[in-house]
Design an enzyme around this catalytic site. Structure first.
Site, PDB file in Angstrom:
ATOM      1  N   ASN A 198     -17.214   9.679  -7.059  1.00  0.00           N
ATOM      2  CA  ASN A 198     -16.387   9.171  -8.143  1.00  0.00           C
ATOM      3  C   ASN A 198     -15.474  10.234  -8.737  1.00  0.00           C
ATOM      4  OD1 ASN A 198     -17.466   6.527  -8.107  1.00  0.00           O
ATOM      5  ND2 ASN A 198     -19.234   7.211  -9.287  1.00  0.00           N
ATOM      6  N   GLU A 199     -15.627  11.463  -8.283  1.00  0.00           N
ATOM      7  CA  GLU A 199     -14.806  12.541  -8.829  1.00  0.00           C
ATOM      8  C   GLU A 199     -13.851  13.080  -7.773  1.00  0.00           C
ATOM      9  OE1 GLU A 199     -16.827  15.306 -11.484  1.00  0.00           O
ATOM     10  OE2 GLU A 199     -18.511  13.913 -11.638  1.00  0.00           O
TER      11      GLU A 199
END
Length: 400
Positions: A198-199
């Site tokens: 997610n990063e």
């Protein structure tokens, strides 16, 4: 009674949770606790404590008398603090200037300049992400307070993170990294965002494959790290060195701690005294005004039940240890530069500093406070904004 519950809550915060505090910071924490208790001694008589130093302004006299905790609680509380201080070395209050529970940030970082500069380039390099769109600086904007002012940060392909991005500024003074403390050092922290889908959503092999094609960068790595040049360990080391250099000294409050008694206005000084007397300083102390212990979010009330929509991230430290006692425990955030880092808390739920202070009084201290007292505390929090590279951070934050 509200204040008795608050006292007992502080006892739970500070003595049943002492194992959650960094050994290097326990003396400071105990000093804060002992000072908080010692302040009570000046206003205790044979049956109750009714000094304005303990009672919020605007409290009716009848309420003052009814709500005061028995002196015996104070004596037990202070005795515990003194015993803990003795057990931890007996020099708790000697660790901070003028017997204060907060210490000023050192004026220099002592980091090697060439490593710092290399780390700065990497921190701003989008090639560290899988699709070349996200850098460390995307979520940690150093001139804006070290965060991104979003409840949840956006990673590659617009994916939302699970928690609010903590400030990278002064992170060297945190005893562990991330809200749940899963990284013991800044070096260990580096790999987390790189591998998080997610990063930055990538791998070291992919990152090094891209960086190795940059002749100038590989040459710089060879100059700074002659033994091995460009590799994952040295990328990690350079990034950690840069982050260690991101300190914000010379806040007005730091100048006050160093002896400049004109650095704070009267309302700000009043806010600091209330910050101590209400017990905020039990968790927010030391050089980073926090960052040196874990604490349960919702000691005095069910924060998550009231907020609703629980997530796995709300379990905090439990996600790392699987210890039921660690459910909803988080690293206490630093309050340095806090006026620049809204929204607040791990879930980004408090949009303003006023909202955050309200939540702290309700769920951590378990007591009400007059609006004026909260305004004074917020005035004090404004004095914690420091300088970055010799420039006032509040001015840098206004730049385009």
């Amino acid at each position: 009674r509200p204040k008795t519950r608050a006292i007992l809550g502080l006892m739970r915060l500070n003595f049943l949770s002492v194992s959650r505090i960094s050994p290097a910071h326990r003396l400071t924490a105990v000093c804060a606790l002992t000072l908080h208790c010692s302040a009570r001694k000046q206003c205790c008589n044979n049956s109750a404590c009714a000094s304005p130093a303990w009672v919020p302004t605007g409290t009716p006299e009848s309420q003052r008398k009814m709500d005061q905790p028995p002196v015996r609680i104070y004596h037990h509380f202070r005795a515990l603090g003194l015993l803990a201080a003795a057990a931890l070395g007996g020099l708790a209050c000697a660790q901070t200037p003028a017997n204060e529970p907060i210490s000023p940030i050192p004026t220099t970082s002592q980091e090697p300049p060439r490593k710092v500069e290399l780390g700065r380039k990497l921190f701003n390099d989008t090639r560290l992400s899988g699709d070349n769109t996200i850098s460390c600086a995307s979520c940690h904007q150093v001139k804006k307070g070290g965060g991104d002012n979003l409840p949840l940060s956006k990673g590659i392909q617009g994916r939302l993170g699970k928690v609010n991005a903590p400030s990278v500024l002064n992170s060297r003074y945190n005893f562990r990294q991330f809200w749940d403390g899963r990284a013991a050092s800044l070096e260990e922290q580096v790999s987390g965002p790189i591998h998080d889908p997610n990063e930055m959503g990538t791998t070291w092999a992919q990152v090094l494959g891209k960086l190795s094609k940059d002749t100038a960068l590989t040459g710089e790595f060879k100059a700074v790290y002659p033994a091995a040049g460009l590799n994952a360990a040295n990328v990690t080391d350079a990034l950690a060195s840069y982050q260690r250099a991101l300190i914000t000294p010379n806040a007005r409050f730091d100048r006050y701690l160093r002896g400049d008694k004109t650095a704070l206005k009267q309302d700000e000084l009043r806010g600091y005294q209330l910050f101590k007397s209400y017990g905020c300083v039990a968790c927010h102390q030391g050089v980073n005004v926090g960052g040196n212990m874990f604490q349960t979010f919702g000691v005095m009330g069910d924060y998550f039940g009231k907020r609703g929509n629980p997530t796995d991230a709300d379990l905090g430290r439990y996600n790392v240890t699987k210890n039921p006692d660690d459910k909803h425990a988080f690293k206490v955030p630093s309050l340095r530069n806090v006026v620049l880092t809204a929204p607040y808390f791990h879930d980004g739920s408090a949009k303003t500093l006023e909202d955050a202070v309200d939540v702290m009084f309700r769920y951590q201290l378990g007591r009400p406070a007059p609006e004026q007292d909260k305004k004074y505390i917020i005035e004090f929090l404004h004095t914690l904004t420091g300088e970055l590279d010799g420039k006032p951070l509040d001015r840098l934050a206004k730049e385009p």
